[in-house]
Structure formats: structure tokens, C-alpha cells
Design a protein around this motif. Structure first.
Motif, PDB file in Angstrom:
ATOM      1  N   THR A   1      76.004  70.691  -8.777  1.00  0.00           N
ATOM      2  CA  THR A   1      74.649  70.536  -8.254  1.00  0.00           C
ATOM      3  C   THR A   1      74.266  71.774  -7.437  1.00  0.00           C
ATOM      4  O   THR A   1      75.118  72.510  -6.953  1.00  0.00           O
ATOM      5  CB  THR A   1      74.529  69.290  -7.355  1.00  0.00           C
ATOM      6  N   ILE A   2      72.954  71.969  -7.301  1.00  0.00           N
ATOM      7  CA  ILE A   2      72.392  73.052  -6.494  1.00  0.00           C
ATOM      8  C   ILE A   2      71.372  72.417  -5.555  1.00  0.00           C
ATOM      9  O   ILE A   2      70.482  71.696  -6.012  1.00  0.00           O
ATOM     10  CB  ILE A   2      71.698  74.108  -7.390  1.00  0.00           C
ATOM     11  N   ASP A   3      71.505  72.648  -4.258  1.00  0.00           N
ATOM     12  CA  ASP A   3      70.542  72.119  -3.292  1.00  0.00           C
ATOM     13  C   ASP A   3      69.203  72.834  -3.472  1.00  0.00           C
ATOM     14  O   ASP A   3      69.152  74.060  -3.561  1.00  0.00           O
ATOM     15  CB  ASP A   3      71.019  72.325  -1.861  1.00  0.00           C
ATOM     16  N   THR A   4      68.121  72.056  -3.539  1.00  0.00           N
ATOM     17  CA  THR A   4      66.783  72.619  -3.671  1.00  0.00           C
ATOM     18  C   THR A   4      65.843  71.926  -2.700  1.00  0.00           C
ATOM     19  O   THR A   4      66.149  70.861  -2.174  1.00  0.00           O
ATOM     20  CB  THR A   4      66.235  72.443  -5.106  1.00  0.00           C
ATOM     21  N   PHE A   5      64.679  72.532  -2.474  1.00  0.00           N
ATOM     22  CA  PHE A   5      63.642  71.974  -1.628  1.00  0.00           C
ATOM     23  C   PHE A   5      62.332  71.968  -2.409  1.00  0.00           C
ATOM     24  O   PHE A   5      61.649  72.976  -2.469  1.00  0.00           O
ATOM     25  CB  PHE A   5      63.467  72.783  -0.342  1.00  0.00           C
ATOM     26  N   GLY A   6      61.995  70.856  -3.014  1.00  0.00           N
ATOM     27  CA  GLY A   6      60.736  70.751  -3.736  1.00  0.00           C
ATOM     28  C   GLY A   6      60.618  71.686  -4.916  1.00  0.00           C
ATOM     29  O   GLY A   6      59.616  72.387  -5.030  1.00  0.00           O
TER      30      GLY A   6
END
Length: 107
Positions: free
Chosen positions: A14-19
């Protein structure tokens, strides 16, 4: 390809994203880049989209992961596109701007 029977997908990492609004993938030679356009981040009003590169140094392909290479200022990004040999285009709807980023690399 591989002669086996397709059984579906399983989570690789997984890769952390913001919107995130869009993602685009680009390969040149043995390098693989993933660009994710970001629209919001709860910790700041300055939003950056992110460019990742697939780390393929491990001989086991199950250990390959996308790692952050660069954060690019793209407040309000809504689309990302790779075109030509070395450009990322990001549509920023809040101000109706198109930002172009040129890929720079060395062997």
C-alpha cells in the motif's frame, strides 16, 4: 503470459495518499514511475502530488515496492498524465491551471 491460469489479484503493498484524484504509470528502460495527483492533506493547506519509483533491487519481485522520489506542488490537483518521453501534466481545477513537470534523470 506465464502459461498459468489467472486467479485474480492479491494485495502487493500500500501507499499512503491524501485525497488522490488520478494516477499515471510510466516505464523507460528498467525504471518504473508512478505519479499520484493529490487533492487534499489534513495536515497542511499546501498540497503536493507524489512521484514514486519501483525499487527493484531485490531479486525477489514480491519484495519490489514503490518508494517516494519527489513531492511536487500541485494544490487542487484533479488529473495526472504522462506524455512524451519525460513530462507529467497535472490539471489543477481550483485555479484552472495545467502544471507541467519535466522528468530529469541520469544513468
Amino acid at each position: 503470459g506465464g502459461g498459468g491460469v489467472f486467479e485474480g489479484f492479491s494485495l502487493h503493498h500500500t501507499i499512503d495518499t491524501f485525497g488522490p484524484h488520478d494516477a499515471d504509470f510510466y516505464s523507460f528502460g528498467d525504471r518504473h514511475l508512478l505519479f499520484i495527483s493529490e487533492d487534499r492533506d489534513p495536515t497542511t493547506s499546501r498540497i503536493s502530488s507524489r512521484l514514486y519509483e519501483l525499487d527493484t533491487r531485490d531479486a525477489n519481485p514480491h519484495m519490489h515496492r514503490f518508494v517516494l522520489k519527489q513531492a511536487l506542488p500541485t494544490d487542487g490537483a484533479h488529473a495526472a498524465e504522462v506524455f512524451g518521453m519525460a513530462y507529467f501534466a497535472v490539471l489543477r481545477s481550483a485555479s484552472i491551471l495545467l502544471s507541467l513537470f519535466q522528468l530529469k534523470y541520469h544513468a
